[in-house]
Each structure stands twice: as C-alpha cells, then as structure tokens.
Design a protein around this motif. Structure first.
Motif, mmCIF file in Angstrom:
data_model
loop_
_atom_site.group_PDB
_atom_site.id
_atom_site.type_symbol
_atom_site.label_atom_id
_atom_site.label_comp_id
_atom_site.label_asym_id
_atom_site.label_seq_id
_atom_site.Cartn_x
_atom_site.Cartn_y
_atom_site.Cartn_z
ATOM 1 N N SER A 47 0.844 -1.195 0.000
ATOM 2 C CA SER A 47 0.000 0.000 0.000
ATOM 3 C C SER A 47 0.878 1.243 0.000
ATOM 4 N N LYS A 48 0.272 2.374 -0.326
ATOM 5 C CA LYS A 48 1.014 3.641 -0.345
ATOM 6 C C LYS A 48 1.600 3.978 1.015
ATOM 7 N N SER A 49 0.831 3.736 2.078
ATOM 8 C CA SER A 49 1.320 4.064 3.416
ATOM 9 C C SER A 49 2.508 3.188 3.798
ATOM 10 N N GLN A 50 2.506 1.926 3.370
ATOM 11 C CA GLN A 50 3.640 1.051 3.649
ATOM 12 C C GLN A 50 4.864 1.492 2.848
ATOM 13 N N ASN A 52 5.527 4.513 1.841
ATOM 14 C CA ASN A 52 6.032 5.773 2.388
ATOM 15 C C ASN A 52 6.977 5.540 3.561
ATOM 16 N N LYS A 53 6.836 4.413 4.229
ATOM 17 C CA LYS A 53 7.734 4.104 5.348
ATOM 18 C C LYS A 53 9.151 3.810 4.887
ATOM 19 N N VAL A 54 9.302 3.276 3.675
ATOM 20 C CA VAL A 54 10.618 2.824 3.238
ATOM 21 C C VAL A 54 11.231 3.604 2.089
ATOM 22 N N LEU A 55 10.426 4.154 1.227
ATOM 23 C CA LEU A 55 10.988 4.843 0.072
ATOM 24 C C LEU A 55 11.589 6.183 0.483
ATOM 25 N N PRO A 56 12.565 6.663 -0.267
ATOM 26 C CA PRO A 56 13.273 7.889 0.108
ATOM 27 C C PRO A 56 12.352 9.092 0.257
ATOM 28 N N ASN A 57 12.651 9.891 1.244
ATOM 29 C CA ASN A 57 11.932 11.117 1.512
ATOM 30 C C ASN A 57 12.968 12.224 1.568
ATOM 31 N N GLU A 58 12.785 13.261 0.786
ATOM 32 C CA GLU A 58 13.802 14.313 0.725
ATOM 33 C C GLU A 58 13.915 15.101 2.028
ATOM 34 N N PHE A 59 12.920 15.018 2.897
ATOM 35 C CA PHE A 59 12.952 15.757 4.144
ATOM 36 C C PHE A 59 13.429 14.924 5.331
ATOM 37 N N SER A 71 4.542 -4.578 5.556
ATOM 38 C CA SER A 71 3.767 -5.755 5.173
ATOM 39 C C SER A 71 3.057 -5.506 3.848
ATOM 40 N N CYS A 72 2.917 -6.568 3.076
ATOM 41 C CA CYS A 72 2.241 -6.464 1.786
ATOM 42 C C CYS A 72 0.727 -6.365 2.002
ATOM 43 N N LYS A 73 0.008 -6.097 0.922
ATOM 44 C CA LYS A 73 -1.450 -5.934 1.019
ATOM 45 C C LYS A 73 -2.132 -7.215 1.500
ATOM 46 N N LYS A 74 -1.631 -8.379 1.079
ATOM 47 C CA LYS A 74 -2.252 -9.643 1.483
ATOM 48 C C LYS A 74 -2.054 -9.924 2.967
ATOM 49 N N CYS A 75 -0.924 -9.493 3.530
ATOM 50 C CA CYS A 75 -0.628 -9.768 4.939
ATOM 51 C C CYS A 75 -1.151 -8.681 5.877
ATOM 52 N N THR A 76 -1.592 -7.554 5.335
ATOM 53 C CA THR A 76 -2.104 -6.461 6.155
ATOM 54 C C THR A 76 -3.556 -6.751 6.508
ATOM 55 N N ALA A 77 -3.885 -6.561 7.767
ATOM 56 C CA ALA A 77 -5.257 -6.813 8.216
ATOM 57 C C ALA A 77 -6.220 -5.828 7.561
ATOM 58 N N GLY A 78 -7.349 -6.335 7.131
ATOM 59 C CA GLY A 78 -8.368 -5.495 6.513
ATOM 60 C C GLY A 78 -9.259 -4.858 7.570
#
Length: 137
Positions: A47-50, A52-59, A71-78
């Motif tokens: 997911s986008k929120s997941q 955002n935790k790992v991809l580079p952030n310029e700030f 966690s991937c979408k399949k392993c994330t609780a709905g």
C-alpha cells in the motif's frame, strides 16, 4: 583541482551538483520483502502508506528499506465489516451498530438491542438483595 589556503579541495560547481544528486538518490528498489510472509514482492503489492515508510523522503534521512518492517497488502489486516453484539450474540453488519458502539468491538451493542434496553423500565426488576429483612439499615 585548486587547493585553497584553508586546505580544502575546491571542485568545479558541476561536480558538486552531480555529487549531491547522486547522494540524494539512493538505489531504486524494484522489490521489497514483506515482514510477515518473508517474500520479495513488487512495489505494487504494498500500500502507499507502507511504501512511504521505506521509500526515500527528501525531508528525512535515508534509511535502508531492508531494515524497515513493512507488510504487503495480502498480509495487512483489513477493516472490519461486521461486529458481534454482546447482548444478543448475533454477528451483524456495521450499519446495524451506532458509530459510538463500533469503537470497542468487545462491548458493541446493536441498535435493536439498544432500543429494546432503552424501552425497558429500570424499576420493573426485583431488587438484587439476598436478605429478606429490610430492618438492617
């Protein structure tokens, strides 16, 4: 290269700009590892929120994604789509519960049970006393 009197190396400006752009751009990842299923998956499996935790952030300072737990979408609780009423014990869809009742799933009461409870006369029940004597006061 020209040396300054302060023993610093002076480089042409284009080298500094190139170095900064390389330093800001860490390795682009095509896959990431899910912490639960331990599988390498493509970025669209997260997911986008997941991401955002790992991809580079310029700030923010760069951190190696392999050290982050995502966690991937399949392993994330709905999200929950139903709740079990604590009074009648029936599992019902969320629209049959008041929004306030949805906050604590263990204590949720459906609208039907809440209405029934509100219509009851609280004084109609017998007192909970084990004693037959009222003289003990």
């Amino acid at each position: 290269m020209i040396r300054s009197p302060h023993a610093c190396v002076i480089v042409p400006p284009f080298c500094v700009i190139l170095f900064r752009s390389i330093a800001k751009q860490p390795q682009q990842y095509q896959t990431l590892k899910c912490v639960f299923c331990q599988q390498e998956k493509p970025l669209d499996a997260f997911s986008k929120s997941q991401l955002n935790k790992v991809l580079p952030n310029e700030f923010a300072p760069w951190v190696d994604p392999s050290k982050k737990n995502i966690s991937c979408k399949k392993c994330t609780a709905g999200s929950n789509t139903s709740l079990k009423c604590m009074l009648c014990g029936i599992t019902k869809p969320l629209d049959q519960f008041a929004k306030n009742q949805r906050r604590e799933a263990e204590k949720a009461r459906c609208l039907k049970c809440m209405k029934k409870r509100a219509e009851e006369d609280p004084w109609a029940t017998e007192p909970d006393s084990d004693d037959d004597d009222d003289d003990d006061y």
